[in-house]
Design a protein around this motif. Sequence first.
Motif, PDB file in Angstrom:
ATOM      1  N   MET A   1       0.891  -1.205   0.213  1.00  0.00           N
ATOM      2  CA  MET A   1      -0.137  -0.070   0.169  1.00  0.00           C
ATOM      3  C   MET A   1       0.645   1.174   0.109  1.00  0.00           C
ATOM      4  O   MET A   1       1.997   1.270   0.723  1.00  0.00           O
ATOM      5  N   ASN A   2       0.452   2.367  -0.776  1.00  0.00           N
ATOM      6  CA  ASN A   2       1.307   3.527  -0.817  1.00  0.00           C
ATOM      7  C   ASN A   2       1.095   4.419   0.124  1.00  0.00           C
ATOM      8  O   ASN A   2      -0.038   4.467   0.998  1.00  0.00           O
ATOM      9  N   ARG A   3       1.991   5.149   0.429  1.00  0.00           N
ATOM     10  CA  ARG A   3       2.163   6.084   1.782  1.00  0.00           C
ATOM     11  C   ARG A   3       1.184   7.215   1.157  1.00  0.00           C
ATOM     12  O   ARG A   3       1.448   7.819   0.009  1.00  0.00           O
ATOM     13  N   CYS A   4       0.537   8.007   2.144  1.00  0.00           N
ATOM     14  CA  CYS A   4      -0.197   9.189   1.752  1.00  0.00           C
ATOM     15  C   CYS A   4       0.670  10.374   1.402  1.00  0.00           C
ATOM     16  O   CYS A   4       2.017  10.434   2.001  1.00  0.00           O
ATOM     17  N   THR A   5       0.378  11.197   0.722  1.00  0.00           N
ATOM     18  CA  THR A   5       1.144  12.324   0.085  1.00  0.00           C
ATOM     19  C   THR A   5       0.742  13.575   0.745  1.00  0.00           C
ATOM     20  O   THR A   5       1.343  14.688   0.165  1.00  0.00           O
ATOM     21  N   ALA A   6       0.047  13.648   1.680  1.00  0.00           N
ATOM     22  CA  ALA A   6      -0.424  14.826   2.204  1.00  0.00           C
ATOM     23  C   ALA A   6       0.797  15.396   3.162  1.00  0.00           C
ATOM     24  O   ALA A   6       1.479  14.848   3.623  1.00  0.00           O
ATOM     25  N   LEU A   7       0.733  16.948   3.035  1.00  0.00           N
ATOM     26  CA  LEU A   7       1.832  17.431   3.922  1.00  0.00           C
ATOM     27  C   LEU A   7       1.135  18.742   4.288  1.00  0.00           C
ATOM     28  O   LEU A   7       0.081  18.985   4.008  1.00  0.00           O
ATOM     29  N   ALA A   8       1.887  19.212   5.291  1.00  0.00           N
ATOM     30  CA  ALA A   8       1.562  20.298   6.152  1.00  0.00           C
ATOM     31  C   ALA A   8       2.630  21.296   6.441  1.00  0.00           C
ATOM     32  O   ALA A   8       3.671  20.725   6.547  1.00  0.00           O
ATOM     33  N   LEU A   9       2.423  22.423   6.657  1.00  0.00           N
ATOM     34  CA  LEU A   9       3.312  23.439   7.153  1.00  0.00           C
ATOM     35  C   LEU A   9       3.154  23.560   8.746  1.00  0.00           C
ATOM     36  O   LEU A   9       2.192  23.602   9.112  1.00  0.00           O
TER      37      LEU A   9
ATOM     38  N   ASP B   1       3.808  -2.275   5.857  1.00  0.00           N
ATOM     39  CA  ASP B   1       2.969  -2.567   4.595  1.00  0.00           C
ATOM     40  C   ASP B   1       2.732  -1.384   3.857  1.00  0.00           C
ATOM     41  O   ASP B   1       2.230  -1.558   2.650  1.00  0.00           O
ATOM     42  N   ILE B   2       3.582  -0.192   4.163  1.00  0.00           N
ATOM     43  CA  ILE B   2       3.451   0.748   3.623  1.00  0.00           C
ATOM     44  C   ILE B   2       4.803   1.202   2.733  1.00  0.00           C
ATOM     45  O   ILE B   2       5.852   1.022   3.292  1.00  0.00           O
ATOM     46  N   THR B   3       4.559   1.444   1.535  1.00  0.00           N
ATOM     47  CA  THR B   3       5.629   1.573   0.313  1.00  0.00           C
ATOM     48  C   THR B   3       5.499   3.233   0.163  1.00  0.00           C
ATOM     49  O   THR B   3       4.550   3.816  -0.222  1.00  0.00           O
ATOM     50  N   ASP B   4       6.519   3.828   0.239  1.00  0.00           N
ATOM     51  CA  ASP B   4       6.796   5.222  -0.081  1.00  0.00           C
ATOM     52  C   ASP B   4       7.210   5.328  -1.615  1.00  0.00           C
ATOM     53  O   ASP B   4       8.313   4.946  -1.943  1.00  0.00           O
ATOM     54  N   PRO B   5       6.403   5.399  -2.590  1.00  0.00           N
ATOM     55  CA  PRO B   5       6.977   5.334  -3.770  1.00  0.00           C
ATOM     56  C   PRO B   5       8.090   6.492  -4.367  1.00  0.00           C
ATOM     57  O   PRO B   5       8.749   5.918  -5.269  1.00  0.00           O
ATOM     58  N   THR B   6       8.213   7.529  -3.792  1.00  0.00           N
ATOM     59  CA  THR B   6       9.427   8.177  -4.136  1.00  0.00           C
ATOM     60  C   THR B   6      10.597   7.524  -3.606  1.00  0.00           C
ATOM     61  O   THR B   6      11.571   7.696  -4.355  1.00  0.00           O
ATOM     62  N   HIS B   7      10.400   7.109  -2.357  1.00  0.00           N
ATOM     63  CA  HIS B   7      11.903   6.450  -1.988  1.00  0.00           C
ATOM     64  C   HIS B   7      12.083   5.350  -2.942  1.00  0.00           C
ATOM     65  O   HIS B   7      13.255   4.936  -3.129  1.00  0.00           O
ATOM     66  N   THR B   8      11.097   4.699  -3.331  1.00  0.00           N
ATOM     67  CA  THR B   8      11.157   3.205  -4.161  1.00  0.00           C
ATOM     68  C   THR B   8      12.006   3.582  -5.440  1.00  0.00           C
ATOM     69  O   THR B   8      12.869   3.089  -5.900  1.00  0.00           O
ATOM     70  N   ALA B   9      11.144   4.889  -5.906  1.00  0.00           N
ATOM     71  CA  ALA B   9      11.856   5.308  -7.320  1.00  0.00           C
ATOM     72  C   ALA B   9      13.334   5.778  -7.276  1.00  0.00           C
ATOM     73  O   ALA B   9      14.103   5.599  -8.022  1.00  0.00           O
ATOM     74  N   ILE B  10      13.505   6.403  -6.293  1.00  0.00           N
ATOM     75  CA  ILE B  10      14.996   7.020  -6.036  1.00  0.00           C
ATOM     76  C   ILE B  10      15.787   5.649  -5.761  1.00  0.00           C
ATOM     77  O   ILE B  10      17.014   5.575  -6.464  1.00  0.00           O
ATOM     78  N   THR B  11      15.556   4.702  -5.133  1.00  0.00           N
ATOM     79  CA  THR B  11      16.499   3.642  -4.766  1.00  0.00           C
ATOM     80  C   THR B  11      16.642   2.677  -6.039  1.00  0.00           C
ATOM     81  O   THR B  11      17.640   2.314  -6.403  1.00  0.00           O
TER      82      THR B  11
END
Length: 136
Positions: free
Chosen positions: A1-9, A102-112
């Motif tokens: 399952m992918n990681r949420c992409t929400a961000l906050a300041l 069970d959480i995958t960070d798609p950005t981390h995976t792509a960089i790796t």
Amino acid sequence: MNRCTALALLPPPDRLIALSPPGHRPETAHVLCELATDHDDHHAALLWDEGGHPGSAVWVRWRGSGLARLTPLPWCPARHPRNAANEACELFSAHPSAHSWDITDPTHTAITHHLTRQHPHLFPQSGDHENDGSRS
């Protein structure tokens, strides 16, 4: 399952601003939600842990683009059921999504994947993906 992409300041707390030297005001920072995409509308990110005892982890919680609040929360007690190292969940107790393993960070995976192709000598455990038909 992918990681949420929400961000906050997250602005620095007033007490930190008051303690900072003149001309060196702490900056507002972005925090990224650490939960899986299937969670409710309350996002969460770990800020720090004060020693591993119950309630020692300080999380920032926010909803949509609303006000973020700091909340001490206990760690999730779950252990990875198929991991010999008895890996603990890296989220807070009663979190509203999948466990951290069970959480995958798609950005981390792509960089790796990119770094593995560019510098295979740095990733010997990944094996030879050039000839196995896998794509990144």
